[in-house]
Motif scaffolding. Structure first.
Motif, PDB file in Angstrom:
ATOM      1  N   ARG A  33       0.816  -1.211   0.000  1.00  0.00           N
ATOM      2  CA  ARG A  33       0.000   0.000   0.000  1.00  0.00           C
ATOM      3  C   ARG A  33       0.855   1.268   0.000  1.00  0.00           C
ATOM      4  O   ARG A  33       0.426   2.324  -0.429  1.00  0.00           O
ATOM      5  N   HIS A  34       2.089   1.133   0.503  1.00  0.00           N
ATOM      6  CA  HIS A  34       2.989   2.281   0.596  1.00  0.00           C
ATOM      7  C   HIS A  34       4.134   2.204  -0.411  1.00  0.00           C
ATOM      8  O   HIS A  34       5.083   2.973  -0.333  1.00  0.00           O
ATOM      9  N   GLY A  35       4.088   1.227  -1.317  1.00  0.00           N
ATOM     10  CA  GLY A  35       5.071   1.198  -2.393  1.00  0.00           C
ATOM     11  C   GLY A  35       6.182   0.183  -2.280  1.00  0.00           C
ATOM     12  O   GLY A  35       7.140   0.241  -3.028  1.00  0.00           O
ATOM     13  N   GLY A 126      15.104   8.166   2.729  1.00  0.00           N
ATOM     14  CA  GLY A 126      13.652   7.984   2.785  1.00  0.00           C
ATOM     15  C   GLY A 126      13.204   6.537   2.772  1.00  0.00           C
ATOM     16  O   GLY A 126      12.082   6.244   2.367  1.00  0.00           O
ATOM     17  N   ARG A 127      14.033   5.629   3.252  1.00  0.00           N
ATOM     18  CA  ARG A 127      13.699   4.208   3.218  1.00  0.00           C
ATOM     19  C   ARG A 127      12.908   3.735   4.435  1.00  0.00           C
ATOM     20  O   ARG A 127      12.493   2.588   4.493  1.00  0.00           O
TER      21      ARG A 127
END
Length: 144
Positions: A33-35, A126-127
């Motif tokens: 859902r978040h990639g 941003g991981r």
């Protein structure tokens, strides 16, 4: 202000767990859902009657299978301006490893150990899924 055991259960705790080799416990899981796959630190919402530190102890044990002999608070922060919920950050050391106690929603959580420098790089890239993890890493590293 209410005391820590009667605070809203919306509060949460997040933990930077460091082993004797100065590696950090990181959880990975796939969040379609978040990639895709993200990193995050052990942590979660407080249960009724639980202090922030008790929450941190429970979440570290459940999600990572880790108990700690030494705890250091890293601060408490508002999650959003629209809520009174707080996120309580901790560093845990003197670790003992055991089995994860994952809930049905957590069965895909994998525990990995990263050097602090690599964890901080992943945070700047941003991981991490949630912002509390990178903040906790930065605070733990700065105050090492």
């Amino acid at each position: 202000m209410s005391d820590s055991t009667t605070a809203p259960t919306r509060d949460a705790s997040v933990i930077v767990a460091r082993n004797d080799s100065h590696q950090v416990a990181i959880l990975t899981a796939d969040f379609p859902r978040h990639g895709g796959e993200y990193l995050f630190l052990p942590g979660g919402r407080r249960e009724r009657g639980e202090s922030p530190k008790d929450c941190a102890r429970r979440e570290l044990r459940e999600e990572a299978g880790i108990t700690a002999g030494q705890w250091r608070p890293l601060g408490s922060y508002a999650m959003t301006l629209a809520s009174t919920a707080r996120i309580h950050l901790f560093e845990a050391r003197q670790l003992s490893l055991g089995a994860q106690e994952l809930s049905a929603n957590e069965v895909d959580f994998k525990l990995v150990w990263w050097p602090m420098g690599e964890a901080l790089t992943a945070a700047t890239e941003g991981r991490f899924l949630l912002p509390a993890g990178p903040l906790a890493l930065l605070l733990a590293d700065r105050n090492a």
